[in-house]
Design an enzyme around this catalytic site. Structure first.
Site, PDB file in Angstrom:
ATOM      1  N   SER A 142     -50.529  -5.794 -12.376  1.00 43.13           N
ATOM      2  CA  SER A 142     -51.031  -6.460 -11.176  1.00 43.13           C
ATOM      3  C   SER A 142     -52.062  -5.564 -10.494  1.00 43.13           C
ATOM      4  O   SER A 142     -51.991  -5.272  -9.300  1.00 43.13           O
ATOM      5  CB  SER A 142     -49.900  -6.800 -10.198  1.00 43.13           C
ATOM      6  OG  SER A 142     -50.335  -7.779  -9.275  1.00 43.13           O
TER       7      SER A 142
ATOM      8  N   LYS B 155     -54.641 -13.605  -9.769  1.00 36.42           N
ATOM      9  CA  LYS B 155     -55.242 -12.884 -10.901  1.00 36.42           C
ATOM     10  C   LYS B 155     -55.295 -13.739 -12.169  1.00 36.42           C
ATOM     11  O   LYS B 155     -56.087 -13.458 -13.072  1.00 36.42           O
ATOM     12  CB  LYS B 155     -54.477 -11.586 -11.151  1.00 36.42           C
ATOM     13  CG  LYS B 155     -54.618 -10.557 -10.040  1.00 36.42           C
ATOM     14  CD  LYS B 155     -53.839  -9.287 -10.353  1.00 36.42           C
ATOM     15  CE  LYS B 155     -54.070  -8.202  -9.307  1.00 36.42           C
ATOM     16  NZ  LYS B 155     -53.455  -8.515  -7.996  1.00 36.42           N
TER      17      LYS B 155
ATOM     18  N   SER C 171     -50.789 -12.204  -5.750  1.00 34.18           N
ATOM     19  CA  SER C 171     -51.390 -11.733  -7.005  1.00 34.18           C
ATOM     20  C   SER C 171     -51.355 -12.733  -8.153  1.00 34.18           C
ATOM     21  O   SER C 171     -51.917 -12.461  -9.212  1.00 34.18           O
ATOM     22  CB  SER C 171     -50.726 -10.421  -7.447  1.00 34.18           C
ATOM     23  OG  SER C 171     -51.254  -9.339  -6.713  1.00 34.18           O
TER      24      SER C 171
END
Length: 477
Positions: free
Chosen positions: A309, A117, A114
């Site tokens: 997240s 991102k 993640s």
């Protein structure tokens, strides 16, 4: 609601840090002087045991600058921890000067999980602007008394009104239904045929490299331009109310149809009858808009995505980048658009197949992650700052709050002064963000391990936590 309240506290602290970054090194030393006046007894509802001072006291001069040799000596032992596995990458740089202070396989492509991102967040803010809003509309359909609910790719759209204390406040189907009913009654329509149009995006709804379990475990919903509550389901199988906690609940396989049916029910509650079944329908070109609702500004959506997240938000934002760039709003088009946007900002070393980092096939270098953080902090465009203000705060918020993920980053030196994006898959741990070191320097960092031993995720997370704490507690000259 708790996570939203934490978001409010986060933004307060974030404004201090963002202002410090923008003002440069001289102003940076004002931050510890301000924070040293506060004595925080509890963090995220948990008491602190014998908490020590983690920032220099008011008026205390900054320490000597961190040196590459000192930093290497401080971190090398933990970087070599067996729990991190055979492939570990790390980069640390001065946020004010850009000088790289530590690099270990910094140019080696790694699975980012993640932390990807960050790439999506920077690209979206740069291409769309922090004030951009995403609209969900109801337009006139073909034929008398026909209307079409048109998805605009708002990943925060809720069914019912959330608690007033929540931040940010999303647009809701309830508001859209009320506005639509009012307009229909003004036109003397008491019954309508309802269709829905989710054609803004193209291609498959799930990335080819995603395990099918991602939907059942609540990690993601099928990516469509129309859905509410991010496709989450209640135990009864219906779209959940916006104020029901929903982490890790299963999600719908038909989120667009669910949203349209929910909208039909809301219309009925306002006295507008829906005739016949609710079906997919293409909105006529240049159709008159009957009603619309708009999302929060993009800056707030980005912060929401980073602190939670949130995979659904990330995938939608990546598609919005593709649309802005005139590229296909598919997984591959969105990934290419995000990579291209970041490259225009001087960030290289990004190879994505999705926008969230859920795919095990994504690759980003540690150098690129540090560059993304640095660009957000130092770029002439202040519209990129929400990338920093949206990062979880160690020990306080989001995926760095106690119990928020496999990371806690609650080693005493890190509390409140490490802000970072977490990432983890079954054999991947990664952490990238900023740390306010003990000597007064602001440091950008990325720690990545993508060959974690089997069943060793928790141990690897603790090793990454230790690296963040070592960095925050560093004089390292």
């Amino acid at each position: 609601m708790t996570s939203r309240l934490r978001r409010v506290a986060l933004l307060t602290l974030a404004l201090l840090i963002a202002t410090t970054m923008a003002a440069g090194a001289a102003v940076a030393h004002l931050l510890p002087a301000r924070l040293a006046r506060f004595q925080i007894a509890r963090v995220a509802g948990h008491p602190l045991a014998a908490a020590s001072q983690v920032l220099p006291a008011a008026g205390q001069p900054p320490g000597q600058a961190v040196t590459p040799g000192g930093l290497t000596a401080r971190l090398s032992g933990t970087l070599a921890a067996p729990a991190l596995g055979a492939h570990v990458a790390a980069v640390v740089a001065s946020l004010s000067t850009g000088q790289v202070l530590l690099a270990r396989d910094g140019g080696s492509p790694s699975a980012p999980a993640s932390t990807a991102k960050l790439a999506t967040a920077v690209a979206a803010l740069h291409e769309l602007g922090p004030g951009a809003r995403l609209s969900t509309r109801v337009v006139a359909g073909r034929g008398r008394s026909a209307i079409v609910l048109v998805g605009g790719g708002d990943p925060t759209l809720a069914a019912g009104r959330p608690p007033a204390a929540d931040y940010p406040q999303p647009a809701t189907l309830a508001t859209l239904a009320a506005r639509t009913a009012r307009a229909l009654r003004a036109g003397h329509h008491a019954a309508v045929r309802l269709g829905y149009d989710d054609s803004l995006y193209a291609g498959p709804l799930l990335a080819p490299s995603w395990p099918s379990s991602y939907v059942a475990t609540g990690n993601i919903s099928p990516i469509t331009s129309l859905e509410v509550d991010q496709g989450r389901l209640t135990t009864g199988g219906s779209p959940q109310d916006a104020d029901v906690p929903a982490n890790f609940r299963p999600r719908s396989l038909t989120p667009a149809a669910d949203a349209a049916r929910a909208f039909g029910s809301l219309l009925a509650s306002h006295g507008i009858r829906v005739r016949g079944p609710v079906r997919p329908a293409a909105a006529p070109r240049a159709a008159a808009t009957i009603a619309r609702v708009a999302s929060p500004p993009l800056a707030q959506i980005v912060q929401w995505m980073l602190i939670e997240s949130n995979n659904v938000i990330a995938e939608n934002l990546a598609r919005q980048v593709a649309i802005a760039a005139g590229m296909p709003a598919t997984f591959s088009g969105a990934a290419a658009a995000v990579s291209a946007a970041d490259q225009r900002l001087g960030v290289r070393g990004i190879q994505l197949v999705d926008g969230s980092g859920l795919s095990p096939d994504d690759r980003i270098t540690a150098r690129a992650l540090v560059r993304l953080v640095t660009v957000a902090a130092r770029h002439a465009d202040p519209g990129l700052r929400p990338v920093l203000t949206g990062l979880p705060v160690a020990g306080f918020s989001g995926t760095l709050a106690p119990g928020g993920s496999v990371f806690d980053a609650t080693g005493r030196p890190a509390l409140g002064v490490v802000r970072a994006k977490t990432g983890n898959l079954s054999s991947v741990v990664a952490l990238a963000g900023v740390a306010y070191a003990r000597n007064g320097q602001l440091l950008a960092f990325a720690f990545m391990a993508d060959r974690v031993p089997k069943n060793g995720l928790s141990q690897a997370g603790r090793a990454i936590d230790k690296l963040a704490s070592e960095l925050a507690g560093c004089g390292c000259h």
